[in-house]
Write a protein that holds these residues in place. Structure first.
Motif, PDB file in Angstrom:
ATOM      1  N   ALA A 118     -15.324  59.097  -8.079  1.00 48.59           N
ATOM      2  CA  ALA A 118     -15.423  60.103  -7.025  1.00 48.59           C
ATOM      3  C   ALA A 118     -14.720  61.393  -7.407  1.00 48.59           C
ATOM      4  O   ALA A 118     -15.194  62.492  -7.081  1.00 48.59           O
ATOM      5  N   TYR A 119     -13.601  61.265  -8.087  1.00 46.77           N
ATOM      6  CA  TYR A 119     -12.779  62.447  -8.393  1.00 46.77           C
ATOM      7  C   TYR A 119     -13.578  63.538  -9.103  1.00 46.77           C
ATOM      8  O   TYR A 119     -13.598  64.688  -8.649  1.00 46.77           O
ATOM      9  N   PRO A 120     -14.250  63.243 -10.225  1.00 46.30           N
ATOM     10  CA  PRO A 120     -15.019  64.310 -10.881  1.00 46.30           C
ATOM     11  C   PRO A 120     -16.209  64.775 -10.066  1.00 46.30           C
ATOM     12  O   PRO A 120     -16.616  65.933 -10.174  1.00 46.30           O
ATOM     13  N   LEU A 121     -16.804  63.897  -9.273  1.00 43.04           N
ATOM     14  CA  LEU A 121     -17.942  64.314  -8.447  1.00 43.04           C
ATOM     15  C   LEU A 121     -17.503  65.371  -7.434  1.00 43.04           C
ATOM     16  O   LEU A 121     -18.154  66.412  -7.267  1.00 43.04           O
ATOM     17  N   ILE A 122     -16.386  65.115  -6.759  1.00 46.24           N
ATOM     18  CA  ILE A 122     -15.879  66.070  -5.769  1.00 46.24           C
ATOM     19  C   ILE A 122     -15.435  67.356  -6.459  1.00 46.24           C
ATOM     20  O   ILE A 122     -15.711  68.466  -5.982  1.00 46.24           O
ATOM     21  N   ALA A 123     -14.743  67.201  -7.608  1.00 46.53           N
ATOM     22  CA  ALA A 123     -14.292  68.373  -8.350  1.00 46.53           C
ATOM     23  C   ALA A 123     -15.469  69.235  -8.798  1.00 46.53           C
ATOM     24  O   ALA A 123     -15.338  70.455  -8.953  1.00 46.53           O
ATOM     25  N   ASN A 124     -16.616  68.610  -8.977  1.00 44.71           N
ATOM     26  CA  ASN A 124     -17.803  69.322  -9.438  1.00 44.71           C
ATOM     27  C   ASN A 124     -18.602  69.919  -8.271  1.00 44.71           C
ATOM     28  O   ASN A 124     -19.670  70.484  -8.474  1.00 44.71           O
ATOM     29  N   GLY A 125     -18.084  69.748  -7.037  1.00 42.68           N
ATOM     30  CA  GLY A 125     -18.730  70.364  -5.887  1.00 42.68           C
ATOM     31  C   GLY A 125     -19.751  69.497  -5.163  1.00 42.68           C
ATOM     32  O   GLY A 125     -20.480  69.980  -4.298  1.00 42.68           O
ATOM     33  N   THR A 126     -19.820  68.212  -5.501  1.00 46.20           N
ATOM     34  CA  THR A 126     -20.764  67.314  -4.827  1.00 46.20           C
ATOM     35  C   THR A 126     -20.326  67.103  -3.376  1.00 46.20           C
ATOM     36  O   THR A 126     -19.160  66.800  -3.124  1.00 46.20           O
ATOM     37  N   PRO A 127     -21.226  67.262  -2.400  1.00 44.15           N
ATOM     38  CA  PRO A 127     -20.862  67.047  -0.992  1.00 44.15           C
ATOM     39  C   PRO A 127     -20.299  65.641  -0.770  1.00 44.15           C
ATOM     40  O   PRO A 127     -20.752  64.669  -1.391  1.00 44.15           O
ATOM     41  N   LEU A 128     -19.316  65.524   0.117  1.00 42.47           N
ATOM     42  CA  LEU A 128     -18.680  64.233   0.360  1.00 42.47           C
ATOM     43  C   LEU A 128     -19.671  63.184   0.853  1.00 42.47           C
ATOM     44  O   LEU A 128     -19.543  62.003   0.525  1.00 42.47           O
ATOM     45  N   SER A 129     -20.657  63.599   1.635  1.00 41.29           N
ATOM     46  CA  SER A 129     -21.659  62.649   2.123  1.00 41.29           C
ATOM     47  C   SER A 129     -22.431  62.041   0.959  1.00 41.29           C
ATOM     48  O   SER A 129     -22.738  60.844   0.949  1.00 41.29           O
ATOM     49  N   GLN A 130     -22.733  62.861  -0.055  1.00 33.96           N
ATOM     50  CA  GLN A 130     -23.452  62.366  -1.230  1.00 33.96           C
ATOM     51  C   GLN A 130     -22.561  61.482  -2.083  1.00 33.96           C
ATOM     52  O   GLN A 130     -23.003  60.454  -2.617  1.00 33.96           O
ATOM     53  N   VAL A 131     -21.285  61.870  -2.227  1.00 38.93           N
ATOM     54  CA  VAL A 131     -20.326  61.043  -2.980  1.00 38.93           C
ATOM     55  C   VAL A 131     -20.230  59.664  -2.343  1.00 38.93           C
ATOM     56  O   VAL A 131     -20.291  58.641  -3.035  1.00 38.93           O
ATOM     57  N   ALA A 132     -20.090  59.623  -1.030  1.00 40.75           N
ATOM     58  CA  ALA A 132     -19.980  58.347  -0.323  1.00 40.75           C
ATOM     59  C   ALA A 132     -21.210  57.484  -0.563  1.00 40.75           C
ATOM     60  O   ALA A 132     -21.104  56.280  -0.833  1.00 40.75           O
ATOM     61  N   SER A 133     -22.389  58.101  -0.509  1.00 39.67           N
ATOM     62  CA  SER A 133     -23.637  57.360  -0.711  1.00 39.67           C
ATOM     63  C   SER A 133     -23.739  56.833  -2.131  1.00 39.67           C
ATOM     64  O   SER A 133     -24.111  55.671  -2.353  1.00 39.67           O
ATOM     65  N   GLU A 134     -23.405  57.671  -3.116  1.00 39.81           N
ATOM     66  CA  GLU A 134     -23.515  57.270  -4.525  1.00 39.81           C
ATOM     67  C   GLU A 134     -22.536  56.166  -4.890  1.00 39.81           C
ATOM     68  O   GLU A 134     -22.749  55.434  -5.858  1.00 39.81           O
ATOM     69  N   LEU A 135     -21.460  56.029  -4.112  1.00 36.26           N
ATOM     70  CA  LEU A 135     -20.430  55.034  -4.430  1.00 36.26           C
ATOM     71  C   LEU A 135     -20.459  53.820  -3.512  1.00 36.26           C
ATOM     72  O   LEU A 135     -19.558  52.988  -3.547  1.00 36.26           O
ATOM     73  N   GLY A 136     -21.503  53.726  -2.688  1.00 34.47           N
ATOM     74  CA  GLY A 136     -21.692  52.499  -1.926  1.00 34.47           C
ATOM     75  C   GLY A 136     -20.963  52.407  -0.613  1.00 34.47           C
ATOM     76  O   GLY A 136     -20.824  51.302  -0.051  1.00 34.47           O
ATOM     77  N   TYR A 137     -20.491  53.532  -0.076  1.00 35.60           N
ATOM     78  CA  TYR A 137     -19.818  53.513   1.219  1.00 35.60           C
ATOM     79  C   TYR A 137     -20.837  53.719   2.333  1.00 35.60           C
ATOM     80  O   TYR A 137     -21.799  54.478   2.189  1.00 35.60           O
ATOM     81  N   ALA A 138     -20.599  53.067   3.464  1.00 33.79           N
ATOM     82  CA  ALA A 138     -21.552  53.123   4.569  1.00 33.79           C
ATOM     83  C   ALA A 138     -21.631  54.504   5.185  1.00 33.79           C
ATOM     84  O   ALA A 138     -22.667  54.876   5.750  1.00 33.79           O
ATOM     85  N   SER A 139     -20.552  55.272   5.072  1.00 37.21           N
ATOM     86  CA  SER A 139     -20.535  56.602   5.672  1.00 37.21           C
ATOM     87  C   SER A 139     -19.510  57.476   4.968  1.00 37.21           C
ATOM     88  O   SER A 139     -18.647  56.986   4.233  1.00 37.21           O
ATOM     89  N   GLN A 140     -19.594  58.780   5.219  1.00 42.82           N
ATOM     90  CA  GLN A 140     -18.612  59.715   4.668  1.00 42.82           C
ATOM     91  C   GLN A 140     -17.221  59.415   5.219  1.00 42.82           C
ATOM     92  O   GLN A 140     -16.226  59.485   4.497  1.00 42.82           O
ATOM     93  N   SER A 141     -17.153  59.051   6.495  1.00 44.17           N
ATOM     94  CA  SER A 141     -15.856  58.765   7.112  1.00 44.17           C
ATOM     95  C   SER A 141     -15.204  57.534   6.491  1.00 44.17           C
ATOM     96  O   SER A 141     -13.976  57.484   6.321  1.00 44.17           O
ATOM     97  N   ALA A 142     -16.010  56.541   6.118  1.00 41.25           N
ATOM     98  CA  ALA A 142     -15.463  55.341   5.478  1.00 41.25           C
ATOM     99  C   ALA A 142     -14.877  55.677   4.119  1.00 41.25           C
ATOM    100  O   ALA A 142     -13.799  55.194   3.747  1.00 41.25           O
ATOM    101  N   PHE A 143     -15.585  56.514   3.371  1.00 35.56           N
ATOM    102  CA  PHE A 143     -15.065  56.940   2.065  1.00 35.56           C
ATOM    103  C   PHE A 143     -13.792  57.760   2.230  1.00 35.56           C
ATOM    104  O   PHE A 143     -12.796  57.539   1.527  1.00 35.56           O
ATOM    105  N   SER A 144     -13.804  58.712   3.179  1.00 34.29           N
ATOM    106  CA  SER A 144     -12.641  59.571   3.393  1.00 34.29           C
ATOM    107  C   SER A 144     -11.422  58.759   3.810  1.00 34.29           C
ATOM    108  O   SER A 144     -10.294  59.055   3.401  1.00 34.29           O
ATOM    109  N   ALA A 145     -11.643  57.710   4.619  1.00 37.22           N
ATOM    110  CA  ALA A 145     -10.532  56.861   5.053  1.00 37.22           C
ATOM    111  C   ALA A 145      -9.911  56.132   3.865  1.00 37.22           C
ATOM    112  O   ALA A 145      -8.678  56.024   3.762  1.00 37.22           O
ATOM    113  N   MET A 146     -10.753  55.613   2.953  1.00 35.51           N
ATOM    114  CA  MET A 146     -10.251  54.945   1.764  1.00 35.51           C
ATOM    115  C   MET A 146      -9.484  55.930   0.882  1.00 35.51           C
ATOM    116  O   MET A 146      -8.399  55.625   0.358  1.00 35.51           O
TER     117      MET A 146
END
Length: 262
Positions: free
Chosen positions: A217-245
């Motif tokens: 996730a770290y390089p994806l976010i650093a590269n400007g990928t939206p958090l919703s897309q990062v969460a989806s690409e990494l198997g989280y049910a939602s952006q909020s679930a990823f952000s909580a982790m």
């Protein structure tokens, strides 16, 4: 003739290496996603950096993810492999071991400041052996000393079965398959793999998968990928679930964390 260091797509010969007279040398290669660099080493230290793209570096039994805002220091004689996650403009800065501004023992990821980024760009287009090159090199070395190290890495096992399992998850980070299902794919019992995770990596299967996703996730976010897309690409049910982790691990939300890094 100098002996080439064989990689997947091009040889690096001794002519690329730094000398006492020119302690820093830059090798620039623009690579397509299929042009991975096979395991190799250099007698000098190396800063691996990409102003555009994203790299995955494997060294010292560890995986490191390198986006444009970051670089990785690879000490002399360290065997390393470079995998391209996207088309990337690879910039390898070779540094003579007598002039190394960093530890010679272990790899580490560094923040690339705006100044350091521009210095590397200027070095690429500066006449070799010129006074200007000497001045740029000195400031680059100073900037590397000041660069902030980041503990973004992922330990990899030696056991073949466990390594195969980890490679599956690296290739498919969104996978939520259970350890039992994955165990069937690599020819081992889930009980054996649980024991190997603790013995070799000193963490559980769940902790390693979370660490893998954070590292990815770290390089994806650093590269400007939206958090919703990062969460989806990494198997989280939602952006909020990823952000909580993320907040549970780093103490702040992803957006706050990266604002602090700017």
């Amino acid at each position: 003739m100098p002996t080439p260091i064989l990689t997947h797509n091009f040889p690096v010969t001794a002519s690329y290496f730094p000398t006492m007279e020119r302690p820093v040398r830059l090798v620039a290669r623009n690579l397509k996603i299929s042009q991975d660099l096979a395991p190799h080493s250099h007698p000098c230290g190396q800063i691996t950096y990409t102003p555009q793209g994203m790299l995955q570096v494997i060294a010292e039994g560890t995986v490191w993810f390198v986006p444009p805002m970051r670089a990785i220091w690879i000490p002399p004689d360290t065997v390393h492999e470079v995998r391209l996650l996207t088309e990337s403009n690879l910039r390898a800065i070779h540094i003579h071991q007598d002039f190394s501004p960093l530890s010679k023992k272990h790899c580490l990821v560094l923040e690339v400041s705006s100044l350091l980024r521009e210095l590397i760009f200027s070095l690429e287009y500066t006449e070799s052996g010129s006074i200007r090159e000497q001045h740029l090199v000195q400031v680059i070395l100073d900037e590397l000393i000041a660069a902030k190290p980041l503990p973004i890495y992922l330990p990899m096992p030696k056991d073949k079965r466990l390594k195969n399992l980890c490679e599956i998850l690296l290739t498919h980070p969104a996978s939520n398959e259970t350890l039992k299902t994955l165990a069937n794919k690599v020819g081992a019992s889930s009980r054996t793999l649980t024991r190997l995770f603790e013995q070799e990596l000193h963490m559980s299967f769940g902790d390693w998968r979370q660490q893998m996703r954070l590292a990815r996730a770290y390089p994806l976010i650093a590269n400007g990928t939206p958090l919703s897309q990062v969460a989806s690409e990494l198997g989280y049910a939602s952006q909020s679930a990823f952000s909580a982790m993320f907040k549970k691990t780093f103490g702040v939300s992803p957006s706050s964390f990266f604002r602090q890094a700017e």
